[in-house]
Design a protein around this motif. Structure first.
Motif: not given
Ligand code: TXA
Ligand code: MG
Length: 318
Positions: A168-192
């Protein structure tokens, strides 16, 4: 190396990938972030092969890839804020930790939560459409090593254990997806990752600043490690205090050239996206050429945060 590189120019490339799955063989597939080692969520033998091929500890769960227009309530409970995240960021490099439904324990390492993500990569999406079932796909690298952004990187790392990779050629972003979780109505970033905190804020989400009460087992500190020592510096003085022909001095951004010997820049046009997309491939090549890699920390904003996170984890500490 016995790995088959499947050409995506062939009309029937998706059928070929599905044939491997039907024999319980995982296949490495391109996504917009990095290559993933994929298998259908219900094929537990193939899922078990993923852990084996990556030498991934069994406590480290796998991300489940879906299409955003599927009935997602089959696999997870999704509240209003999570639905809004989905409508703003999918398809794309945002993964969301949700309460799971009908997802095998092998996939989630026995957790009652699952990470779902809808990739935007057209080849990956074609496979999902044809399969009509979610695909689990961790990054297609040996556990703790650099993530692959090309099919060659996949083949070099896993070629002796893996049957096939879809080109598929070279990947566009080159770093993995951001992982989030919603806790108490707010977004917590678990992985940048590829979606920045600034983008989430601009889309109207409140970002939690406290320490996350959930953790992603794969984000153990040591990760993404090249085979030679990598040192990560805050201070430019310390960064360039040691030089030599076997030592690479790496900077993420710069536009002031020319540079001294053995100084390299990931983006000389000061473009964080370009720098991120080159990061892993650059380190992979540098590890064959140098005995030591010294990297200077970049700006702690936008994609710079994900780049700094990967470099910190790649670094050698005592
Ligand atoms: O961009 C990406 O996300 C790539 C592409 C292939 O989609 N995938 C990827 O997967 O980076 P992986 O396995 O290398 O990283 C997934 C991270 C790991 O740190 C894992 O521990 C965490 O997500 N994770 C997955 N499922 C989880 C769960 N149920 N609970 C907590 N953490 C989870
Ligand atoms: Mg990974």
């Amino acid at each position: 190396m016995s790995i088959k590189v499947i050409s995506s120019l062939k009309d029937n490339f998706a059928d070929e990938v599905l044939q491997y799955f039907s024999k319980d063989e995982p296949v490495a597939l391109p996504t917009e972030t990095v290559y993933g080692l994929a298998a259908p969520v219900s094929r537990l033998k193939a899922v078990a092969r993923i852990y084996e091929i990556k030498e991934r500890p069994s406590f480290n769960p796998l991300i489940v890839h879906v299409k955003e227009d599927w009935d997602l309530s089959q696999w997870a409970e999704i509240n209003e804020i999570e639905k809004k995240l989905i409508s703003k960021f999918w398809p794309g490099p945002l993964s969301i930790l949700l309460k799971k439904k009908n997802i095998p324990d092998l996939v989630t390492a026995a957790s009652d939560k699952v990470v779902l993500r809808a990739p935007s990569h057209p080849l990956f999406r074609k496979i999902l459409t044809k399969l009509k079932e979610p695909l689990v796909a961790p990054s297609a690298n040996s556990s703790t090593k650099l993530s692959p952004t090309t099919s060659i990187a996949v083949a070099e790392d896993l070629g002796s254990k893996l049957k096939a990779v879809l080109e598929g050629g070279r990947c566009e972003w080159g770093v993995e997806s951001t992982i989030v979780e919603v806790q108490n109505g707010k977004v917590v970033i678990l992985r940048e990752g590829a979606v920045s905190k600034e983008q989430l804020e601009a889309a109207g989400f409140e970002i939690s600043t406290g320490a996350a009460s959930t953790h992603t087992p794969g984000s153990q500190l040591k990760h993404y490690a090249p085979s030679v020592p990598l040192y990560f510096f805050d201070s430019e003085e310390e960064w360039k205090s040691k030089r030599g022909k076997d030592i690479l001095l790496l900077k993420v951004l710069d536009s002031d050239s020319p540079y001294a010997e053995n100084v390299e820049v990931l983006s000389s046009s000061n473009d964080l996206k370009e720098a991120a997309s080159r990061l892993f491939d650059f380190l992979r090549r540098a590890q064959d050429q140098y005995k030591e890699i010294r990297v200077l920390k970049t700006v702690d904003q936008l994609l710079g945060r994900a780049i700094n996170d990967r470099l910190l984890r790649a670094s050698t500490r005592s």
